[in-house]
Design a protein around this motif. Sequence first.
Motif, PDB file in Angstrom:
ATOM      1  N   PHE A 232       7.118  -1.364  -5.717  1.00 46.27           N
ATOM      2  CA  PHE A 232       5.934  -2.203  -5.922  1.00 46.27           C
ATOM      3  C   PHE A 232       6.357  -3.558  -6.495  1.00 46.27           C
ATOM      4  O   PHE A 232       5.938  -4.615  -6.009  1.00 46.27           O
ATOM      5  N   GLY A 233       7.202  -3.516  -7.532  1.00 45.58           N
ATOM      6  CA  GLY A 233       7.660  -4.748  -8.168  1.00 45.58           C
ATOM      7  C   GLY A 233       8.472  -5.626  -7.229  1.00 45.58           C
ATOM      8  O   GLY A 233       8.347  -6.857  -7.247  1.00 45.58           O
ATOM      9  N   GLN A 234       9.317  -5.022  -6.402  1.00 44.35           N
ATOM     10  CA  GLN A 234      10.108  -5.799  -5.442  1.00 44.35           C
ATOM     11  C   GLN A 234       9.202  -6.559  -4.484  1.00 44.35           C
ATOM     12  O   GLN A 234       9.450  -7.721  -4.164  1.00 44.35           O
ATOM     13  N   ILE A 235       8.152  -5.908  -4.024  1.00 44.69           N
ATOM     14  CA  ILE A 235       7.232  -6.565  -3.091  1.00 44.69           C
ATOM     15  C   ILE A 235       6.509  -7.706  -3.790  1.00 44.69           C
ATOM     16  O   ILE A 235       6.466  -8.834  -3.285  1.00 44.69           O
ATOM     17  N   VAL A 236       5.948  -7.438  -4.954  1.00 46.06           N
ATOM     18  CA  VAL A 236       5.184  -8.460  -5.680  1.00 46.06           C
ATOM     19  C   VAL A 236       6.077  -9.631  -6.076  1.00 46.06           C
ATOM     20  O   VAL A 236       5.630 -10.786  -6.059  1.00 46.06           O
TER      21      VAL A 236
ATOM     22  N   ALA B  23      -3.183   7.501  -2.587  1.00 45.45           N
ATOM     23  CA  ALA B  23      -4.551   7.146  -2.190  1.00 45.45           C
ATOM     24  C   ALA B  23      -4.537   6.346  -0.896  1.00 45.45           C
ATOM     25  O   ALA B  23      -5.351   6.579   0.003  1.00 45.45           O
ATOM     26  N   SER B  24      -3.591   5.428  -0.787  1.00 43.51           N
ATOM     27  CA  SER B  24      -3.478   4.639   0.438  1.00 43.51           C
ATOM     28  C   SER B  24      -3.109   5.518   1.629  1.00 43.51           C
ATOM     29  O   SER B  24      -3.679   5.384   2.714  1.00 43.51           O
ATOM     30  N   SER B  25      -2.172   6.408   1.424  1.00 40.36           N
ATOM     31  CA  SER B  25      -1.758   7.303   2.516  1.00 40.36           C
ATOM     32  C   SER B  25      -2.916   8.173   2.983  1.00 40.36           C
ATOM     33  O   SER B  25      -3.132   8.329   4.197  1.00 40.36           O
ATOM     34  N   LEU B  26      -3.647   8.736   2.037  1.00 41.02           N
ATOM     35  CA  LEU B  26      -4.794   9.570   2.405  1.00 41.02           C
ATOM     36  C   LEU B  26      -5.861   8.747   3.117  1.00 41.02           C
ATOM     37  O   LEU B  26      -6.467   9.200   4.094  1.00 41.02           O
ATOM     38  N   LYS B  27      -6.082   7.518   2.641  1.00 42.32           N
ATOM     39  CA  LYS B  27      -7.047   6.622   3.304  1.00 42.32           C
ATOM     40  C   LYS B  27      -6.663   6.427   4.766  1.00 42.32           C
ATOM     41  O   LYS B  27      -7.493   6.609   5.664  1.00 42.32           O
ATOM     42  N   TRP B  28      -5.406   6.071   5.020  1.00 42.02           N
ATOM     43  CA  TRP B  28      -4.980   5.806   6.397  1.00 42.02           C
ATOM     44  C   TRP B  28      -5.004   7.072   7.254  1.00 42.02           C
ATOM     45  O   TRP B  28      -5.351   7.009   8.442  1.00 42.02           O
TER      46      TRP B  28
ATOM     47  N   GLN C 202       0.815  -1.212   0.000  1.00 42.34           N
ATOM     48  CA  GLN C 202       0.000   0.000   0.000  1.00 42.34           C
ATOM     49  C   GLN C 202       0.852   1.266   0.000  1.00 42.34           C
ATOM     50  O   GLN C 202       0.419   2.309  -0.482  1.00 42.34           O
ATOM     51  N   PHE C 203       2.058   1.177   0.545  1.00 41.08           N
ATOM     52  CA  PHE C 203       2.925   2.350   0.604  1.00 41.08           C
ATOM     53  C   PHE C 203       4.082   2.275  -0.403  1.00 41.08           C
ATOM     54  O   PHE C 203       5.109   2.905  -0.213  1.00 41.08           O
ATOM     55  N   ALA C 204       3.874   1.508  -1.472  1.00 39.28           N
ATOM     56  CA  ALA C 204       4.849   1.433  -2.560  1.00 39.28           C
ATOM     57  C   ALA C 204       4.502   2.516  -3.571  1.00 39.28           C
ATOM     58  O   ALA C 204       3.524   2.406  -4.301  1.00 39.28           O
TER      59      ALA C 204
END
Length: 158
Positions: free
Chosen positions: A41-45, A134-139, A33-35
Motif C-alpha cells: 500500500f505504501g509503495q503505491i501511495v 473487501a475489494s476482492s470480495l467486491k470485485w 485496491q489489491f494492496a
Amino acid sequence: MRAVWISGLSTLALGVGLFWYLAPLDPGVLALQFAFSPRTFGQIVHFWSPADLARYRSHLPADFALLFAYGLFGYLWATRAGVTAAREPAFRRVLSWLLPVAACFDAVENALHWWLTDVPRFGVAPLYAASGAASSLKWLLILGFGLLGVYALYRADD
C-alpha cells in the motif's frame, strides 16, 4: 422501469467520470485496491505526488455515490427488469443482492482507504488486509452479478 434506467445511467456516468478523473494516477487505483499489506500500500501511495494523493482522496465522496448507484441498479434490475424470465425465485433473490452486497464491501474499502491514506499507518496490518479483502470480495460479487445477469438474459429466450 424508470428507476432501473436512472440508476443504470447514474452508475455509467459516475463510473466514466471517476475513471477519467483517476486515469492520471500511476500506479492506478486498482493496484491500491489489491494492496493487502502496509508495504505494498505504501509503495503505491509513495509513487504518487502529493497532488495525486489529494486527487485520490477527493474522489472518495463521488465513489460513495457510485457504489450507491450500482447497488441500487443491481437490485432494481434483478427485481424489476428483464430478469423475470429467470423463473426460480431463489436465483432472482441471489442476483438481486449481489451488487448491493458488493457496494457494502466497496463502502468498507473506501472508509479504510480514506483513513489509511490520511497519514502513514504501518502498525495496523490487519486493516490493510481487510481493505484488500473487501475489494476482492467486491470485485468477485460484481463479476458474479455480470455472469449471472448474462445467464438470466440467456434464459429469457427459453
